[in-house]
Design a protein around this motif. Structure first.
Motif, PDB file in Angstrom:
ATOM      1  N   MET A  21       0.853  -1.180   0.000  1.00  0.00           N
ATOM      2  CA  MET A  21       0.000   0.000   0.000  1.00  0.00           C
ATOM      3  C   MET A  21       0.892   1.235   0.000  1.00  0.00           C
ATOM      4  SD  MET A  21      -2.676   1.649   2.716  1.00  0.00           S
ATOM      5  CE  MET A  21      -1.358   2.302   3.689  1.00  0.00           C
ATOM      6  N   THR A  22       0.528   2.197  -0.835  1.00  0.00           N
ATOM      7  CA  THR A  22       1.279   3.450  -0.922  1.00  0.00           C
ATOM      8  C   THR A  22       0.332   4.613  -0.686  1.00  0.00           C
ATOM      9  OG1 THR A  22       2.783   2.459  -2.535  1.00  0.00           O
ATOM     10  CG2 THR A  22       2.745   4.871  -2.420  1.00  0.00           C
ATOM     11  N   TRP A  23       0.717   5.503   0.235  1.00  0.00           N
ATOM     12  CA  TRP A  23      -0.025   6.737   0.435  1.00  0.00           C
ATOM     13  C   TRP A  23       0.308   7.642  -0.737  1.00  0.00           C
ATOM     14  CZ3 TRP A  23       1.796   3.957   4.567  1.00  0.00           C
ATOM     15  CH2 TRP A  23       0.871   3.687   5.587  1.00  0.00           C
ATOM     16  N   ARG A  24      -0.692   8.033  -1.519  1.00  0.00           N
ATOM     17  CA  ARG A  24      -0.438   8.800  -2.732  1.00  0.00           C
ATOM     18  C   ARG A  24       0.066  10.203  -2.432  1.00  0.00           C
ATOM     19  NH1 ARG A  24      -5.876   7.131  -5.578  1.00  0.00           N
ATOM     20  NH2 ARG A  24      -5.729   9.186  -6.504  1.00  0.00           N
ATOM     21  N   SER A  25      -0.279  10.775  -1.294  1.00  0.00           N
ATOM     22  CA  SER A  25       0.153  12.140  -0.981  1.00  0.00           C
ATOM     23  C   SER A  25       1.644  12.211  -0.682  1.00  0.00           C
ATOM     24  CB  SER A  25      -0.639  12.698   0.199  1.00  0.00           C
ATOM     25  OG  SER A  25      -0.409  11.913   1.356  1.00  0.00           O
ATOM     26  N   SER A  26       2.191  11.184  -0.033  1.00  0.00           N
ATOM     27  CA  SER A  26       3.606  11.222   0.367  1.00  0.00           C
ATOM     28  C   SER A  26       4.497  10.266  -0.409  1.00  0.00           C
ATOM     29  CB  SER A  26       3.737  10.891   1.860  1.00  0.00           C
ATOM     30  OG  SER A  26       3.405   9.524   2.076  1.00  0.00           O
ATOM     31  N   GLY A  27       3.901   9.261  -1.028  1.00  0.00           N
ATOM     32  CA  GLY A  27       4.688   8.241  -1.715  1.00  0.00           C
ATOM     33  C   GLY A  27       5.233   7.176  -0.778  1.00  0.00           C
ATOM     34  N   GLU A  28       4.955   7.310   0.535  1.00  0.00           N
ATOM     35  CA  GLU A  28       5.406   6.296   1.488  1.00  0.00           C
ATOM     36  C   GLU A  28       4.674   4.992   1.208  1.00  0.00           C
ATOM     37  OE1 GLU A  28       5.493   5.323   6.261  1.00  0.00           O
ATOM     38  OE2 GLU A  28       4.657   7.227   5.579  1.00  0.00           O
ATOM     39  N   SER A  29       5.401   3.886   1.333  1.00  0.00           N
ATOM     40  CA  SER A  29       4.862   2.590   0.983  1.00  0.00           C
ATOM     41  C   SER A  29       5.147   1.583   2.092  1.00  0.00           C
ATOM     42  CB  SER A  29       5.522   2.149  -0.327  1.00  0.00           C
ATOM     43  OG  SER A  29       5.078   0.891  -0.716  1.00  0.00           O
ATOM     44  N   VAL A  56      -4.905   6.174  -1.608  1.00  0.00           N
ATOM     45  CA  VAL A  56      -3.828   5.186  -1.579  1.00  0.00           C
ATOM     46  C   VAL A  56      -3.791   4.428  -2.894  1.00  0.00           C
ATOM     47  CG1 VAL A  56      -3.974   4.865   0.933  1.00  0.00           C
ATOM     48  CG2 VAL A  56      -5.292   3.370  -0.569  1.00  0.00           C
ATOM     49  N   SER A  57      -2.708   3.723  -3.116  1.00  0.00           N
ATOM     50  CA  SER A  57      -2.672   2.733  -4.193  1.00  0.00           C
ATOM     51  C   SER A  57      -2.303   1.400  -3.558  1.00  0.00           C
ATOM     52  CB  SER A  57      -1.706   3.120  -5.306  1.00  0.00           C
ATOM     53  OG  SER A  57      -0.387   3.133  -4.842  1.00  0.00           O
ATOM     54  N   VAL A  58      -2.817   0.332  -4.151  1.00  0.00           N
ATOM     55  CA  VAL A  58      -2.581  -1.015  -3.651  1.00  0.00           C
ATOM     56  C   VAL A  58      -2.022  -1.840  -4.800  1.00  0.00           C
ATOM     57  CG1 VAL A  58      -3.639  -3.078  -2.661  1.00  0.00           C
ATOM     58  CG2 VAL A  58      -4.493  -0.810  -2.013  1.00  0.00           C
ATOM     59  N   ALA A  59      -0.886  -2.484  -4.558  1.00  0.00           N
ATOM     60  CA  ALA A  59      -0.250  -3.326  -5.573  1.00  0.00           C
ATOM     61  C   ALA A  59      -0.149  -4.746  -5.040  1.00  0.00           C
ATOM     62  CB  ALA A  59       1.139  -2.792  -5.906  1.00  0.00           C
ATOM     63  N   VAL A  60      -0.673  -5.683  -5.826  1.00  0.00           N
ATOM     64  CA  VAL A  60      -0.615  -7.102  -5.484  1.00  0.00           C
ATOM     65  C   VAL A  60       0.251  -7.776  -6.540  1.00  0.00           C
ATOM     66  CG1 VAL A  60      -1.945  -9.190  -5.055  1.00  0.00           C
ATOM     67  CG2 VAL A  60      -2.968  -6.952  -4.588  1.00  0.00           C
ATOM     68  N   PRO A  61       1.415  -8.323  -6.142  1.00  0.00           N
ATOM     69  CA  PRO A  61       2.271  -8.959  -7.133  1.00  0.00           C
ATOM     70  C   PRO A  61       1.645 -10.248  -7.655  1.00  0.00           C
ATOM     71  CG  PRO A  61       3.172  -9.249  -4.927  1.00  0.00           C
ATOM     72  CD  PRO A  61       1.964  -8.367  -4.803  1.00  0.00           C
ATOM     73  N   SER A  62       1.963 -10.577  -8.873  1.00  0.00           N
ATOM     74  CA  SER A  62       1.461 -11.817  -9.461  1.00  0.00           C
ATOM     75  C   SER A  62       2.235 -13.001  -8.901  1.00  0.00           C
ATOM     76  CB  SER A  62       1.645 -11.774 -10.983  1.00  0.00           C
ATOM     77  OG  SER A  62       1.351 -13.041 -11.536  1.00  0.00           O
ATOM     78  N   PRO A  63       1.544 -14.094  -8.596  1.00  0.00           N
ATOM     79  CA  PRO A  63       2.248 -15.293  -8.141  1.00  0.00           C
ATOM     80  C   PRO A  63       2.930 -16.028  -9.297  1.00  0.00           C
ATOM     81  CG  PRO A  63      -0.103 -15.717  -8.249  1.00  0.00           C
ATOM     82  CD  PRO A  63       0.099 -14.256  -8.565  1.00  0.00           C
ATOM     83  N   LEU A  70      -1.596  -6.832  -9.986  1.00  0.00           N
ATOM     84  CA  LEU A  70      -2.710  -5.896  -9.929  1.00  0.00           C
ATOM     85  C   LEU A  70      -2.243  -4.627  -9.238  1.00  0.00           C
ATOM     86  CD1 LEU A  70      -5.856  -5.306  -9.980  1.00  0.00           C
ATOM     87  CD2 LEU A  70      -5.842  -6.216  -7.648  1.00  0.00           C
ATOM     88  N   GLU A  71      -2.558  -3.483  -9.805  1.00  0.00           N
ATOM     89  CA  GLU A  71      -2.302  -2.209  -9.133  1.00  0.00           C
ATOM     90  C   GLU A  71      -3.505  -1.312  -9.349  1.00  0.00           C
ATOM     91  OE1 GLU A  71       0.955   1.296  -8.430  1.00  0.00           O
ATOM     92  OE2 GLU A  71       1.534  -0.522  -9.483  1.00  0.00           O
ATOM     93  N   ARG A  72      -4.105  -0.876  -8.235  1.00  0.00           N
ATOM     94  CA  ARG A  72      -5.296  -0.027  -8.298  1.00  0.00           C
ATOM     95  C   ARG A  72      -5.153   1.133  -7.328  1.00  0.00           C
ATOM     96  NH1 ARG A  72     -10.183  -2.177 -10.137  1.00  0.00           N
ATOM     97  NH2 ARG A  72     -10.766   0.007 -10.032  1.00  0.00           N
ATOM     98  N   GLN A  73      -5.785   2.242  -7.673  1.00  0.00           N
ATOM     99  CA  GLN A  73      -5.838   3.399  -6.788  1.00  0.00           C
ATOM    100  C   GLN A  73      -7.218   3.460  -6.159  1.00  0.00           C
ATOM    101  OE1 GLN A  73      -4.599   6.911  -8.866  1.00  0.00           O
ATOM    102  NE2 GLN A  73      -2.556   6.108  -9.197  1.00  0.00           N
ATOM    103  N   GLY A  74      -7.271   4.019  -4.959  1.00  0.00           N
ATOM    104  CA  GLY A  74      -8.554   4.120  -4.277  1.00  0.00           C
ATOM    105  C   GLY A  74      -8.446   5.015  -3.061  1.00  0.00           C
TER     106      GLY A  74
END
Length: 100
Positions: A21-29, A56-63, A70-74
């Motif tokens: 998970m990445t906070w979009r305002s700061s880029g912290e992950s 935030v953005s959420v990235a799920v690596p592929s197995p 998957l990478e989505r913003q929300g």
């Protein structure tokens, strides 16, 4: 009477996977423990509280290296404390932004 699952447009899949998970305002992950996932959102446990409404953005690596992850913003819609007996942290629910 309909249960919460019956009212959903998209079924949630129970998952047990690491995501980022990445906070979009700061880029912290941070690394998070994904618990469920649907076409419109997800829920996970993280060790830091975050406020509802935060983008935030959420990235799920592929197995499988042959498939893209998957990478989505929300935005965060809920953040609840997790009981210490369950490992502690914060259970966060994210609603994905609509595409288009």
């Amino acid at each position: 009477m309909f249960g919460e699952e019956d009212r959903r447009d998209h079924r949630r899949m129970q998952v047990n996977a690491r995501a980022r998970m990445t906070w979009r305002s700061s880029g912290e992950s941070v690394s998070v423990q994904l618990e469920d996932l649907s076409a419109t959102g997800c829920a996970f446990v993280v060790q830091r509280e975050t406020d509802p409404g935060v983008n935030v953005s959420v990235a799920v690596p592929s197995p499988d290296g042959r498939l893209a992850g998957l990478e989505r913003q929300g935005r965060v819609v809920r953040c609840d404390a997790v009981d210490a007996a369950e490992g502690g942290g914060w259970r966060v629910a994210v609603a994905f932004d609509t595409e288009g």
